[in-house]
Motif scaffolding. Structure first.
Motif, PDB file in Angstrom:
ATOM      1  N   ARG A  29       0.837  -1.210   0.000  1.00 20.23           N
ATOM      2  CA  ARG A  29       0.000   0.000   0.000  1.00 20.23           C
ATOM      3  C   ARG A  29       0.865   1.251   0.000  1.00 20.23           C
ATOM      4  O   ARG A  29       0.671   2.171  -0.803  1.00 20.23           O
ATOM      5  N   ILE A  30       1.833   1.311   0.913  1.00 19.37           N
ATOM      6  CA  ILE A  30       2.689   2.489   1.005  1.00 19.37           C
ATOM      7  C   ILE A  30       3.688   2.538  -0.146  1.00 19.37           C
ATOM      8  O   ILE A  30       4.068   3.631  -0.592  1.00 19.37           O
ATOM      9  N   ASP A  31       4.108   1.394  -0.667  1.00 14.14           N
ATOM     10  CA  ASP A  31       4.958   1.390  -1.867  1.00 14.14           C
ATOM     11  C   ASP A  31       4.281   2.153  -2.991  1.00 14.14           C
ATOM     12  O   ASP A  31       4.925   2.889  -3.744  1.00 14.14           O
ATOM     13  N   ALA A  32       2.965   1.973  -3.136  1.00 10.23           N
ATOM     14  CA  ALA A  32       2.219   2.666  -4.188  1.00 10.23           C
ATOM     15  C   ALA A  32       2.108   4.152  -3.918  1.00 10.23           C
ATOM     16  O   ALA A  32       1.871   4.939  -4.837  1.00 10.23           O
ATOM     17  N   MET A  33       2.309   4.567  -2.663  1.00  8.75           N
ATOM     18  CA  MET A  33       2.246   5.971  -2.280  1.00  8.75           C
ATOM     19  C   MET A  33       3.646   6.563  -2.114  1.00  8.75           C
ATOM     20  O   MET A  33       3.881   7.430  -1.275  1.00  8.75           O
ATOM     21  N   GLY A  34       4.577   6.076  -2.901  1.00 14.74           N
ATOM     22  CA  GLY A  34       5.924   6.622  -2.891  1.00 14.74           C
ATOM     23  C   GLY A  34       6.726   6.287  -1.653  1.00 14.74           C
ATOM     24  O   GLY A  34       7.779   6.873  -1.421  1.00 14.74           O
ATOM     25  N   GLY A  35       6.249   5.365  -0.821  1.00 17.10           N
ATOM     26  CA  GLY A  35       6.951   4.998   0.401  1.00 17.10           C
ATOM     27  C   GLY A  35       6.705   5.919   1.578  1.00 17.10           C
ATOM     28  O   GLY A  35       7.370   5.804   2.606  1.00 17.10           O
TER      29      GLY A  35
END
Length: 389
Positions: free
Chosen positions: A27-33
């Protein structure tokens, strides 16, 4: 797509193993970390232990598995390294051929000043939010590697000047890899300060650290040989993360410090040159605007993150200091669209665009997918499955 590089990146994951901040979260990977305050309680152990308590009325949840892989090879280095062996074999078979001599010199020159980076990770967690002390038991494993040749100008000159036989090369290629396994318990609670609720968290954890150092003559490089047992070292350690998060309406501000106890691990003494991987504390501040339908987050690393160091030989440029930005659009709790961007202040890594989708029927089953778009030969992806009850 570079299949050999994908194979190497995937092969990194099973023995331990996505990101420059040692997190594993699709999830956070998709939000640029950007997960320091935008992550949820299920992934709090990966980003900020305080987040376990930020939403004390959340449901019991299980995150299993989350996994990802990333490779950055803008110059197609790994294929070029393996192809060089075939080119040089032809030159050795007929060193009198001007075509073979030119091809060998060009192929070796083409390896100069290039580098490839790879990483992979896998993890899982069980979270129990409460009104007093909330807990998140997690395990994550992470591996990153750098592939680099060391080409001697004298080798290129020797090839160009040879007329009867191929010279013995001194140029080398190597893979340096680091692996980290964390098993931790993130504990957090809330305090009242000047009328504001602040979540504080701490994560004691055990760690297993690994290194691999594969060194070979440049004409004999084989991507499948890097993980031989005699290329590996390993150590065990104890470490700790801490974090804080404050929320006022939709606004969140937080801080996380990971790996407060610095640890070093040195590569095998099998080769003349040894390298030391430096696992040092990483401090990050984050802010986010969070509503039921929209989230926007920003993380900034406060310090540079170092990696491999060596007493001799060419400097390895693998230090990073990241700025991460991300957004999420939530369709009434059933589906999510995400995007983000990562920027490296040290210019080691190229800027990265991230995209992702989430599905969460009945707010019970959560499937998240993420992709990283870097350049025509550098990609990443991750996925995870979670259940909340």
């Amino acid at each position: 797509m570079n299949k050999k590089l994908v194979a190497l990146a995937v092969s990194l994951a099973p023995f331990t193993s996505f990101a420059a901040n040692y997190s594993v979260d699709a999830r956070i990977d998709a939000m640029g970390g950007a997960g320091t305050v935008a992550s949820d309680y299920l992934a709090a152990g990966f980003h900020n232990p305080a987040l376990v308590a930020l939403e004390p009325h959340s449901s019991f949840g299980v995150l299993l598995p989350t996994l990802g892989v990333q490779y950055r090879d803008p110059d197609d280095l790994v294929d070029a390294l393996e192809d060089f062996g075939d080119v040089y074999d032809r030159f050795q078979a007929d060193a009198t051929s001007e075509t073979n001599r030119t091809d060998a010199a060009n192929a070796l020159s083409n390896l100069q000043n290039k580098v490839a980076y790879l990483s992979g990770g896998i993890g899982g967690a069980v979270a129990v939010p409460t009104n007093s002390i909330s807990g998140n038991l997690f395990v994550k494993a992470y591996t990153e590697a750098v592939v680099l040749p060391e080409v001697s100008d004298s080798d290129i000159t020797a090839i160009e000047n040879s007329t009867t036989s191929a010279p013995t090369l001194t140029s080398e290629a190597r893979v340096l890899a680091f692996g980290l396994v964390d098993v931790g318990l993130a504990l957090a609670g809330n305090i009242e300060f000047m009328g504001q609720r602040i979540a504080l968290g701490v994560t004691p954890k055990t760690q297993k650290l690994y290194t691999y150092h594969y060194q070979v003559s440049v004409e004999d490089f084989n991507v499948d040989d890097w993980d031989a047992d005699n290329n590996r070292t390993e150590e065990s350690a104890f470490n700790m993360d801490i974090g804080a998060a404050w929320q006022n309406g939709p606004v969140r501000i937080g801080f996380a410090a990971k790996n407060l106890i610095a640890n070093d691990i040195t590569t095998t003494n099998r080769w003349a040159r040894q390298y030391t991987y430096e696992l040092k504390p990483l401090m990050t501040v984050g802010s986010a605007y969070v509503t039921d339908l929209f989230t926007m987050a920003l993380d900034i690393d406060l310090n540079e993150q170092t990696r491999f160091a060596q007493a001799a030989g060419p400097e390895i440029k693998d230090n990073t200091q990241m700025i991460r930005f991300g957004t999420e659009f939530n369709a009434w709790g059933w589906a999510q669209a995400r995007a983000g961007y990562m920027l490296d202040l040290e210019d080691t890594l190229d800027g990265t665009l991230t995209l992702g989708l989430g599905l969460s029927p009945f707010n019970t089953v959560h499937l998240d997918l993420a992709a990283q778009l870097i350049d025509s030969n550098s990609y990443g992806g991750s996925l995870q499955l979670a259940m909340t009850f």
